[in-house]
Design a protein around this motif. Structure first.
Motif, mmCIF file in Angstrom:
data_model
loop_
_atom_site.group_PDB
_atom_site.id
_atom_site.type_symbol
_atom_site.label_atom_id
_atom_site.label_comp_id
_atom_site.label_asym_id
_atom_site.label_seq_id
_atom_site.Cartn_x
_atom_site.Cartn_y
_atom_site.Cartn_z
ATOM 1 N N PHE A 104 43.068 8.833 16.729
ATOM 2 C CA PHE A 104 43.282 7.600 17.090
ATOM 3 C C PHE A 104 41.862 6.955 17.219
ATOM 4 O O PHE A 104 41.083 7.508 17.454
ATOM 5 N N ASN A 105 41.957 5.455 16.738
ATOM 6 C CA ASN A 105 40.612 4.894 16.997
ATOM 7 C C ASN A 105 40.960 4.104 18.226
ATOM 8 O O ASN A 105 41.609 3.287 18.299
ATOM 9 N N LEU A 106 40.057 4.170 19.136
ATOM 10 C CA LEU A 106 40.043 3.511 20.481
ATOM 11 C C LEU A 106 39.171 2.481 20.256
ATOM 12 O O LEU A 106 38.074 2.546 20.006
ATOM 13 N N TYR A 107 39.343 1.346 20.626
ATOM 14 C CA TYR A 107 38.490 0.120 20.426
ATOM 15 C C TYR A 107 38.287 -0.513 21.764
ATOM 16 O O TYR A 107 39.211 -0.629 22.673
ATOM 17 N N PHE A 108 36.912 -0.677 22.294
ATOM 18 C CA PHE A 108 36.366 -1.276 23.335
ATOM 19 C C PHE A 108 35.821 -2.514 23.251
ATOM 20 O O PHE A 108 35.040 -2.627 22.001
ATOM 21 N N SER A 128 32.449 -4.486 24.436
ATOM 22 C CA SER A 128 31.141 -4.242 25.341
ATOM 23 C C SER A 128 30.826 -5.636 26.063
ATOM 24 O O SER A 128 31.619 -6.371 25.745
ATOM 25 N N PHE A 129 29.740 -5.492 26.743
ATOM 26 C CA PHE A 129 29.410 -6.875 27.579
ATOM 27 C C PHE A 129 28.888 -7.937 26.902
ATOM 28 O O PHE A 129 29.058 -9.018 27.125
ATOM 29 N N ASP A 130 28.561 -7.725 25.838
ATOM 30 C CA ASP A 130 28.164 -8.628 24.662
ATOM 31 C C ASP A 130 29.154 -9.113 23.643
ATOM 32 O O ASP A 130 28.925 -9.872 22.802
ATOM 33 N N TYR A 131 30.499 -8.504 24.024
ATOM 34 C CA TYR A 131 31.628 -9.080 23.316
ATOM 35 C C TYR A 131 31.646 -8.318 21.794
ATOM 36 O O TYR A 131 32.258 -8.914 21.047
ATOM 37 N N LYS A 132 30.743 -7.495 21.425
ATOM 38 C CA LYS A 132 30.844 -6.795 20.016
ATOM 39 C C LYS A 132 31.931 -5.620 20.409
ATOM 40 O O LYS A 132 31.855 -5.097 21.279
ATOM 41 N N GLU A 133 32.670 -5.636 19.425
ATOM 42 C CA GLU A 133 33.780 -4.629 19.104
ATOM 43 C C GLU A 133 32.977 -3.148 19.024
ATOM 44 O O GLU A 133 32.297 -2.886 17.803
ATOM 45 N N ASP A 134 33.208 -2.141 19.847
ATOM 46 C CA ASP A 134 32.765 -0.897 19.718
ATOM 47 C C ASP A 134 34.252 -0.100 19.636
ATOM 48 O O ASP A 134 35.139 -0.476 20.087
ATOM 49 N N GLU A 157 44.342 5.749 29.976
ATOM 50 C CA GLU A 157 43.574 6.710 30.125
ATOM 51 C C GLU A 157 42.156 6.470 29.910
ATOM 52 O O GLU A 157 41.168 6.764 30.539
ATOM 53 N N ASN A 158 42.097 5.771 28.794
ATOM 54 C CA ASN A 158 40.793 5.434 28.345
ATOM 55 C C ASN A 158 40.232 4.285 28.634
ATOM 56 O O ASN A 158 39.113 3.865 27.859
ATOM 57 N N ASP A 159 40.903 3.447 28.980
ATOM 58 C CA ASP A 159 40.585 2.040 29.309
ATOM 59 C C ASP A 159 39.952 1.131 28.126
ATOM 60 O O ASP A 159 39.053 0.435 27.907
ATOM 61 N N ALA A 160 40.824 1.420 27.037
ATOM 62 C CA ALA A 160 40.595 0.961 25.625
ATOM 63 C C ALA A 160 41.433 -0.228 25.493
ATOM 64 O O ALA A 160 42.605 -0.845 26.112
ATOM 65 N N GLU A 161 40.777 -1.188 24.715
ATOM 66 C CA GLU A 161 41.281 -2.579 24.500
ATOM 67 C C GLU A 161 42.571 -2.478 23.508
ATOM 68 O O GLU A 161 43.854 -3.096 23.910
ATOM 69 N N GLN A 162 42.448 -1.668 22.534
ATOM 70 C CA GLN A 162 43.365 -1.371 21.404
ATOM 71 C C GLN A 162 43.465 -0.048 20.908
ATOM 72 O O GLN A 162 42.287 0.602 20.992
ATOM 73 N N VAL A 163 44.405 0.607 20.558
ATOM 74 C CA VAL A 163 44.453 2.196 19.964
ATOM 75 C C VAL A 163 45.369 1.925 18.744
ATOM 76 O O VAL A 163 46.269 1.347 18.745
ATOM 77 N N GLU A 164 44.802 2.566 17.745
ATOM 78 C CA GLU A 164 45.336 2.493 16.293
ATOM 79 C C GLU A 164 45.446 3.828 15.927
ATOM 80 O O GLU A 164 44.516 4.536 16.176
ATOM 81 N N LEU A 165 46.435 4.078 15.163
ATOM 82 C CA LEU A 165 46.317 5.325 14.331
ATOM 83 C C LEU A 165 45.366 5.474 13.059
ATOM 84 O O LEU A 165 45.211 4.400 12.432
#
Length: 120
Positions: free
Chosen positions: A16-20, A22-28, A57-65
């Protein structure tokens, strides 16, 4: 191969790709890989409830396969199939018996030499 004979005993990994953000709003993003040993486990991991649980569980914004990799082994042949969204990668590896290669090579060269000797 084993997974066509016994579909319940297939094993592999689902990623899975977990998207977060960051504080400067760049996608990690971060890849999370989970092993499965049966088809039932794989299907359970692909359900929306499991994906939501992974997200929380991972406090992620989005999860993709991201991908699913199947592996199976039959005697000395091992097969890996990785499926992505729009493409796939396939790899088959096997142990080759090369113990007689030297003698076969010498026999072939001797045969060629005999042919040349007769013709010349």
């Amino acid at each position: 191969m084993e997974y066509t004979k016994h579909g319940n005993s297939v094993e592999g990994y689902i990623t899975f790709n977990l998207y977060f953000h960051s504080f400067d709003y760049k996608e990690d993003s971060l890849l999370e890989q989970v092993k499965f040993t049966t088809v039932k486990e794989l299907f359970n991991m692909m359900q929306p409830d499991y994906i939501e649980q992974l997200k929380h569980e991972n406090d992620a914004e989005q999860v993709e396969l991201h991908d699913i990799t199947f592996s199976t082994k039959d005697d000395d042949t091992e097969v890996f199939i990785t499926m992505y969204d729009n493409s796939g990668h396939y790899r088959v590896s096997t142990n080759l018996d090369v113990s007689r290669l030297d003698s076969e090579y010498k026999e072939t060269l001797q045969g060629i030499k005999e042919i040349l000797d007769k013709k010349m």
